[in-house]
Design a protein around this motif. Structure first.
Motif, PDB file in Angstrom:
ATOM      1  N   PHE A   7       0.861  -1.186   0.000  1.00 24.24           N
ATOM      2  CA  PHE A   7       0.000   0.000   0.000  1.00 24.24           C
ATOM      3  C   PHE A   7       0.898   1.238   0.000  1.00 24.24           C
ATOM      4  O   PHE A   7       2.122   1.124   0.164  1.00 24.24           O
ATOM      5  N   HIS A   8       0.282   2.399  -0.227  1.00 24.92           N
ATOM      6  CA  HIS A   8       1.060   3.632  -0.295  1.00 24.92           C
ATOM      7  C   HIS A   8       0.598   4.627   0.752  1.00 24.92           C
ATOM      8  O   HIS A   8      -0.586   4.696   1.072  1.00 24.92           O
ATOM      9  N   VAL A   9       1.543   5.356   1.277  1.00 17.33           N
ATOM     10  CA  VAL A   9       1.257   6.482   2.172  1.00 17.33           C
ATOM     11  C   VAL A   9       1.965   7.669   1.534  1.00 17.33           C
ATOM     12  O   VAL A   9       3.186   7.801   1.645  1.00 17.33           O
ATOM     13  N   GLY A  10       1.211   8.495   0.796  1.00 19.81           N
ATOM     14  CA  GLY A  10       1.852   9.535  -0.002  1.00 19.81           C
ATOM     15  C   GLY A  10       2.870   8.888  -0.928  1.00 19.81           C
ATOM     16  O   GLY A  10       2.546   7.931  -1.643  1.00 19.81           O
ATOM     17  N   GLY A  11       4.112   9.352  -0.864  1.00 22.81           N
ATOM     18  CA  GLY A  11       5.152   8.797  -1.725  1.00 22.81           C
ATOM     19  C   GLY A  11       5.879   7.601  -1.126  1.00 22.81           C
ATOM     20  O   GLY A  11       6.848   7.114  -1.704  1.00 22.81           O
ATOM     21  N   LEU A  12       5.438   7.151   0.030  1.00 26.07           N
ATOM     22  CA  LEU A  12       6.095   6.001   0.664  1.00 26.07           C
ATOM     23  C   LEU A  12       5.452   4.708   0.169  1.00 26.07           C
ATOM     24  O   LEU A  12       4.223   4.586   0.136  1.00 26.07           O
ATOM     25  N   GLU A  13       6.296   3.753  -0.199  1.00 26.58           N
ATOM     26  CA  GLU A  13       5.793   2.440  -0.589  1.00 26.58           C
ATOM     27  C   GLU A  13       5.915   1.527   0.626  1.00 26.58           C
ATOM     28  O   GLU A  13       7.008   1.357   1.175  1.00 26.58           O
ATOM     29  N   CYS A  14       4.797   0.976   1.050  1.00 27.16           N
ATOM     30  CA  CYS A  14       4.782   0.178   2.279  1.00 27.16           C
ATOM     31  C   CYS A  14       4.382  -1.258   1.966  1.00 27.16           C
ATOM     32  O   CYS A  14       3.541  -1.496   1.094  1.00 27.16           O
ATOM     33  N   ILE A  15       4.987  -2.177   2.681  1.00 25.96           N
ATOM     34  CA  ILE A  15       4.648  -3.594   2.496  1.00 25.96           C
ATOM     35  C   ILE A  15       4.457  -4.223   3.871  1.00 25.96           C
ATOM     36  O   ILE A  15       5.378  -4.237   4.690  1.00 25.96           O
ATOM     37  N   ALA A  16       3.241  -4.701   4.114  1.00 25.38           N
ATOM     38  CA  ALA A  16       2.964  -5.454   5.342  1.00 25.38           C
ATOM     39  C   ALA A  16       3.313  -6.912   5.078  1.00 25.38           C
ATOM     40  O   ALA A  16       2.890  -7.474   4.063  1.00 25.38           O
ATOM     41  N   ILE A  17       4.101  -7.501   5.958  1.00 30.20           N
ATOM     42  CA  ILE A  17       4.499  -8.910   5.796  1.00 30.20           C
ATOM     43  C   ILE A  17       4.133  -9.667   7.065  1.00 30.20           C
ATOM     44  O   ILE A  17       4.643  -9.373   8.147  1.00 30.20           O
ATOM     45  N   ASP A 199       0.599  15.090   2.821  1.00 25.71           N
ATOM     46  CA  ASP A 199      -0.496  15.169   3.796  1.00 25.71           C
ATOM     47  C   ASP A 199      -0.826  13.809   4.388  1.00 25.71           C
ATOM     48  O   ASP A 199      -1.730  13.694   5.205  1.00 25.71           O
ATOM     49  N   ASP A 200      -0.148  12.767   3.954  1.00 26.99           N
ATOM     50  CA  ASP A 200      -0.509  11.414   4.390  1.00 26.99           C
ATOM     51  C   ASP A 200       0.376  10.948   5.533  1.00 26.99           C
ATOM     52  O   ASP A 200       1.556  11.284   5.603  1.00 26.99           O
ATOM     53  N   CYS A 201      -0.237  10.149   6.394  1.00 31.46           N
ATOM     54  CA  CYS A 201       0.459   9.736   7.615  1.00 31.46           C
ATOM     55  C   CYS A 201       0.072   8.301   7.974  1.00 31.46           C
ATOM     56  O   CYS A 201      -1.089   7.904   7.848  1.00 31.46           O
ATOM     57  N   LEU A 202       1.057   7.544   8.404  1.00 28.36           N
ATOM     58  CA  LEU A 202       0.865   6.170   8.874  1.00 28.36           C
ATOM     59  C   LEU A 202       1.395   6.094  10.299  1.00 28.36           C
ATOM     60  O   LEU A 202       2.531   6.511  10.561  1.00 28.36           O
ATOM     61  N   ILE A 203       0.575   5.570  11.205  1.00 28.14           N
ATOM     62  CA  ILE A 203       1.018   5.412  12.601  1.00 28.14           C
ATOM     63  C   ILE A 203       1.087   3.928  12.920  1.00 28.14           C
ATOM     64  O   ILE A 203       0.065   3.231  12.917  1.00 28.14           O
ATOM     65  N   CYS A 204       2.303   3.453  13.173  1.00 23.57           N
ATOM     66  CA  CYS A 204       2.488   2.042  13.545  1.00 23.57           C
ATOM     67  C   CYS A 204       2.457   2.001  15.065  1.00 23.57           C
ATOM     68  O   CYS A 204       3.430   2.392  15.723  1.00 23.57           O
ATOM     69  N   ILE A 205       1.358   1.523  15.607  1.00 26.36           N
ATOM     70  CA  ILE A 205       1.166   1.585  17.059  1.00 26.36           C
ATOM     71  C   ILE A 205       1.885   0.451  17.772  1.00 26.36           C
ATOM     72  O   ILE A 205       1.972   0.441  18.994  1.00 26.36           O
ATOM     73  N   ILE A 206       2.350  -0.533  16.998  1.00 26.44           N
ATOM     74  CA  ILE A 206       3.029  -1.724  17.535  1.00 26.44           C
ATOM     75  C   ILE A 206       2.131  -2.377  18.592  1.00 26.44           C
ATOM     76  O   ILE A 206       0.988  -2.713  18.266  1.00 26.44           O
ATOM     77  N   ASP A 207       2.585  -2.509  19.836  1.00 29.42           N
ATOM     78  CA  ASP A 207       1.811  -3.235  20.849  1.00 29.42           C
ATOM     79  C   ASP A 207       1.141  -2.293  21.859  1.00 29.42           C
ATOM     80  O   ASP A 207       0.775  -2.718  22.953  1.00 29.42           O
TER      81      ASP A 207
END
Ligand SMILES: [Zn+2]
Length: 279
Positions: A7-17, A199-207
């Protein structure tokens, strides 16, 4: 078959594994503070029942263009018998290898986040990476760790990659656009990760939360959270940030791929699972 999701967050390419799923925990251990009836009804809203609780572990790769950042390492090869250790397969499925990772961010010292730091021979699994570890988490395990197997394992992992380690104090930018923020409670020095692009933001809340039920019931917490009041405060901080930024949230232990948004409703937050059409 390892699950991966791009998936993408603005210009960041993200991969959930998905590193795998832990399957031997009872639901009740994640929701201290809930009565049996309250827990039953909270679980039912997600189609779950009391008893064994599905507990996936999902690492994230973020490609910024200049950097390839991995957030947490999963359980490593030695956790295969417990259902984890599939991160490397996922990287390969996405056309990458461990050598491509130039930055590893460790959120906290629990085995499902750090055991993948080394390979089956005990050598560094990410030979080309700076390995970012919160100073307080390092100090929890090194130079001395509690005398239990998990703490000793973490100590061994940290020391095996010591020459690559950079200890940090949150809040700090690790690479342009990717910050580590303090979210203590689950452990004393647990951190979360905020990635921004335009303007896009991803928050990895972890645990900071193990399931969206923790957003609706922010006082319920896992049995092993070291400071439940801090966990609650960290959740509120993350959830307010998510609402203010209209951020995408990633939960390490949420159902794969672990993504969604939240809306604020009075004193609690409602989870809105990610729809692929958004991307
Ligand atoms: Zn965890």
């Amino acid at each position: 078959m390892t699950q991966t999701y791009r998936f993408h967050v603005g210009g960041l390419e993200c991969i959930a594994i998905n590193d795998g799923d832990l399957t031997n925990y009872q639901a009740s251990v994640f929701f201290d503070g809930a009565s049996d009836d309250e827990l039953r009804s909270a679980l039912a809203q997600y189609g779950l029942e009391p008893g064994l609780f599905p507990f996936p572990c999902t690492c994230l790769v973020i490609k910024t263009g200049q950097h390839t950042v991995l957030i947490d390492t999963g359980g490593g090869a030695e956790s295969r018998e417990h259902g984890l250790g599939h991160l490397m397969d996922g990287l390969q499925a996405e056309g990458m290898s461990a050598a491509d990772i130039d930055t590893v961010i460790i959120s906290h010292g629990h085995f499902d986040h750090v055991a993948g730091l080394t390979d089956e021979n005990g050598a560094s699994a990410f030979p080309n990476a700076r390995i970012i570890i919160p100073r307080g988490e390092w100090a929890t395990y090194v130079p001395e760790a509690e005398d239990d197997d998990y703490a000793q394992m973490t100590r061994k992992k940290f020391l095996a990659v010591e020459s690559q380690v950079e200890l940090i104090d949150p809040d700090i930018e690790i690479v342009p656009g990717i910050q580590v923020v303090a979210t203590p409670g689950h452990t004393a020095h647990h951190v979360s990760v905020v990635a921004s692009s335009g303007d896009d933001c991803l928050i990895c809340i972890i645990d900071a939360a193990d399931h969206a039920i923790h957003f609706e019931h922010i006082d319920w917490h896992a049995e092993w959270d070291v400071d439940p009041a801090q966990t609650r405060a960290s959740r509120i901080k993350l959830l307010n940030l998510a609402v203010d930024q209209n951020a995408l949230i990633h939960g390490f232990h949420f159902p794969f791929p672990g993504l969604g948004r939240v809306s604020r409703e009075g004193n609690h937050w409602k989870w809105l699972p990610y729809s692929p059409d958004e991307d």
